[in-house]
Design an enzyme around this catalytic site. Sequence first.
Site, PDB file in Angstrom:
ATOM      1  N   SER A 119      52.353  33.944  38.281  1.00 58.68           N
ATOM      2  CA  SER A 119      52.779  33.311  39.759  1.00 58.68           C
ATOM      3  C   SER A 119      51.893  32.509  40.536  1.00 58.68           C
ATOM      4  CB  SER A 119      52.984  33.674  40.961  1.00 58.68           C
ATOM      5  OG  SER A 119      54.382  35.564  40.144  1.00 58.68           O
ATOM      6  N   HIS A 140      55.769  29.217  33.999  1.00 53.83           N
ATOM      7  CA  HIS A 140      56.447  30.295  35.456  1.00 53.83           C
ATOM      8  C   HIS A 140      58.004  29.953  35.491  1.00 53.83           C
ATOM      9  CE1 HIS A 140      55.858  30.375  39.536  1.00 53.83           C
ATOM     10  NE2 HIS A 140      56.209  32.169  39.080  1.00 53.83           N
ATOM     11  N   GLU A 152      58.595  25.423  35.904  1.00 56.00           N
ATOM     12  CA  GLU A 152      57.394  24.931  35.715  1.00 56.00           C
ATOM     13  C   GLU A 152      56.308  24.551  34.507  1.00 56.00           C
ATOM     14  OE1 GLU A 152      56.118  25.026  40.753  1.00 56.00           O
ATOM     15  OE2 GLU A 152      55.852  26.271  39.804  1.00 56.00           O
ATOM     16  N   ASN A 190      55.650  27.434  45.136  1.00 59.91           N
ATOM     17  CA  ASN A 190      55.281  28.881  45.775  1.00 59.91           C
ATOM     18  C   ASN A 190      53.794  28.084  46.814  1.00 59.91           C
ATOM     19  OD1 ASN A 190      56.568  30.784  44.794  1.00 59.91           O
ATOM     20  ND2 ASN A 190      54.948  31.299  43.777  1.00 59.91           N
TER      21      ASN A 190
HETATM   22  N1  LIG Z   1      58.932  38.773  40.087  1.00 66.49           N
HETATM   23  C1  LIG Z   1      59.617  38.116  40.166  1.00 66.49           C
HETATM   24  O1  LIG Z   1      59.752  37.807  41.072  1.00 66.49           O
HETATM   25  C2  LIG Z   1      58.944  36.771  39.606  1.00 66.49           C
HETATM   26  C3  LIG Z   1      58.506  35.564  39.396  1.00 66.49           C
HETATM   27  C4  LIG Z   1      58.308  34.521  39.023  1.00 66.49           C
HETATM   28  C5  LIG Z   1      56.487  34.940  38.009  1.00 66.49           C
HETATM   29  N2  LIG Z   1      56.400  36.980  38.152  1.00 66.49           N
HETATM   30  C6  LIG Z   1      55.273  37.554  37.851  1.00 66.49           C
HETATM   31  O2  LIG Z   1      55.200  37.714  36.320  1.00 66.49           O
HETATM   32  C7  LIG Z   1      54.605  38.224  35.838  1.00 66.49           C
HETATM   33  C8  LIG Z   1      55.482  39.815  35.758  1.00 66.49           C
HETATM   34  O3  LIG Z   1      56.437  39.887  36.788  1.00 66.49           O
HETATM   35  P1  LIG Z   1      56.607  41.530  37.276  1.00 66.49           P
HETATM   36  O4  LIG Z   1      57.698  41.131  38.736  1.00 66.49           O
HETATM   37  O5  LIG Z   1      57.642  41.063  35.660  1.00 66.49           O
HETATM   38  O6  LIG Z   1      56.348  42.133  36.784  1.00 66.49           O
HETATM   39  P2  LIG Z   1      56.521  44.092  36.817  1.00 66.49           P
HETATM   40  O7  LIG Z   1      55.412  44.844  36.752  1.00 66.49           O
HETATM   41  O8  LIG Z   1      58.338  44.459  36.553  1.00 66.49           O
HETATM   42  O9  LIG Z   1      56.539  44.382  35.010  1.00 66.49           O
HETATM   43  C9  LIG Z   1      55.079  44.401  34.455  1.00 66.49           C
HETATM   44  C10 LIG Z   1      55.059  44.771  32.567  1.00 66.49           C
HETATM   45  O10 LIG Z   1      54.216  44.139  32.416  1.00 66.49           O
HETATM   46  C11 LIG Z   1      53.347  45.347  31.409  1.00 66.49           C
HETATM   47  N3  LIG Z   1      52.001  45.963  31.237  1.00 66.49           N
HETATM   48  C12 LIG Z   1      50.983  45.908  32.263  1.00 66.49           C
HETATM   49  N4  LIG Z   1      49.826  45.677  30.922  1.00 66.49           N
HETATM   50  C13 LIG Z   1      50.199  45.452  29.555  1.00 66.49           C
HETATM   51  C14 LIG Z   1      49.636  45.238  28.330  1.00 66.49           C
HETATM   52  N5  LIG Z   1      48.304  44.679  28.217  1.00 66.49           N
HETATM   53  N6  LIG Z   1      50.333  44.574  27.660  1.00 66.49           N
HETATM   54  C15 LIG Z   1      51.226  44.853  27.568  1.00 66.49           C
HETATM   55  N7  LIG Z   1      52.831  45.049  28.740  1.00 66.49           N
HETATM   56  C16 LIG Z   1      51.657  45.588  30.155  1.00 66.49           C
HETATM   57  C17 LIG Z   1      53.458  47.433  32.784  1.00 66.49           C
HETATM   58  O11 LIG Z   1      54.576  48.284  31.373  1.00 66.49           O
HETATM   59  C18 LIG Z   1      55.345  46.045  33.519  1.00 66.49           C
HETATM   60  O12 LIG Z   1      56.232  45.944  32.633  1.00 66.49           O
HETATM   61  C19 LIG Z   1      53.470  38.328  36.813  1.00 66.49           C
HETATM   62  O13 LIG Z   1      52.739  37.879  36.689  1.00 66.49           O
HETATM   63  C20 LIG Z   1      54.599  37.605  37.838  1.00 66.49           C
HETATM   64  O14 LIG Z   1      53.317  37.120  38.809  1.00 66.49           O
HETATM   65  C21 LIG Z   1      57.194  37.432  39.211  1.00 66.49           C
END
Ligand SMILES: NC(=O)c1ccc[n+]([C@@H]2O[C@H](COP(=O)([O-])OP(=O)(O)OC[C@H]3O[C@@H](n4cnc5c(N)ncnc54)[C@H](O)[C@@H]3O)[C@@H](O)[C@H]2O)c1
Length: 404
Positions: A119, A140, A152, A190
């Site tokens: 993000s 993104h 993005e 953002n």
């Molecule tokens: N949630 C949102 O609204 C949103 C929107 C845009 C971008 N993002 C970005 O997307 C990314 C993920 O966010 P999310 O909300 O899905 O998080 P989340 O916590 O729901 O999921 C993250 C996942 O990654 C896994 N993980 C961690 N380390 C790992 C590894 N070494 N190998 C494989 N899997 C691994 C975890 O077990 C978990 O299942 C972040 O960078 C976040 O900033 C989130």
Amino acid sequence: MYIYKAAVVGAGAMGSEIAQTISYSGIPVIFKDLNEHLVQSGLKRIREIYEGRVQKGKMTTEEVESKIVLIRPTTSYADFKEIDIVIEAVFEDIGVKKNVFQELDRACPKSAILASNTSALSISQLGATTARPEKVIGMHFFYPAHVMKLVEIIPGLETSEETVTDVTSFAESLRKLPIRVNECAGFLVNRLLMPYLNEASYALQEGSTGLQEIDRAMVEFGFPMGPFTLVDTLGLEVCHSVVKTLLEEYGERMKPAEIWGHLQTAGRYGMKRGKGFYTYGEKIEVDEEMKSLLQNLSKKYPKQPFSVERMIFPMINEAALCLQEGIGRAGDIDLAMLTGIGFPPSKQGLLHFADQVGIDVIVRQLDVWSFQMGGRFWPAPLLRRMTKANRLGLKTKKGFFTYS
Ligand SMILES: NC(=O)c1ccc[n+]([C@@H]2O[C@H](COP(=O)([O-])OP(=O)(O)OC[C@H]3O[C@@H](n4cnc5c(N)ncnc54)[C@H](O)[C@@H]3O)[C@@H](O)[C@H]2O)c1
């Protein structure tokens, strides 16, 4: 390069959405998380999205099965030897992401593109942890990615133009709307969204207007939801981690309103946890804890008038700074705001709205507010230059855009 085979690392909220999107477009996708349980719960989420389509009559069960077989669940990198692109969607933590990029660099063929769904973290920093920074890029997506069109595309300092082109075509093949955003903290959406959410929070803690009134005013302006409902939906921890990154990069003007810290201490993380700005029970309401927090805060701050302009002009100002820095083009900024945060389509986008209001009017008002409320309102040099050059918007037929 055409992308025939993809992988997603991280089967959480975003990873599942992204893997579903890729499979829906008919591209095989490897789907990895740390253990079987996490992968299975990601797959469950993917099935739910597809089943929603079946219930709406948009897909048949057979079609769904033909998409789901394209997803190969795994907990190991052994399957990554032949992929063309990986999209990393693990926790928003630079240490965790750097490790994953190093592992991917070892596991994937030299030709593979390594994209991050971060993000706000630095793509250049991730690129520097690999031996292929020219192939590392930000991709993104927005939540929920199976619905939201905007993506993005963020090249880091060493990302090649070829990688940008390949990833842009890939995003188009997923039926998304890619826009190029040159790297900066928070990227475009953002970076512009946070000053808006933050200003709403400043206005709220001053106490001249209530929570529901501010939310209602912004919905009347044309947003699909008000700023506090949006923070509660995104989750305070997500917003807070983005704001922290922005604060580090841009300093004082991104300083989060005090109320954010209090919400965090009180464990009011948002809708998923049952309470944030609002409480989510049988009814959505403002509970006693929140009322007393607001009452206490309002004693500390001088009351300043609330207005819709006070919420929107900081976004326009930040957009002007982005233009100055070459982060994106005016048309793309409008597109990003319309599709990424639901900026009211009736206003044709943030910068079209600025042109309608008048650049001179905006600069004058920002000057008044920076005197009354502090430097976060200080007008972007580009806005002053536009005023001096008589590029005032619609009334002079030239502003961010030209009008015939
Ligand atoms: N949630 C949102 O609204 C949103 C929107 C845009 C971008 N993002 C970005 O997307 C990314 C993920 O966010 P999310 O909300 O899905 O998080 P989340 O916590 O729901 O999921 C993250 C996942 O990654 C896994 N993980 C961690 N380390 C790992 C590894 N070494 N190998 C494989 N899997 C691994 C975890 O077990 C978990 O299942 C972040 O960078 C976040 O900033 C989130």
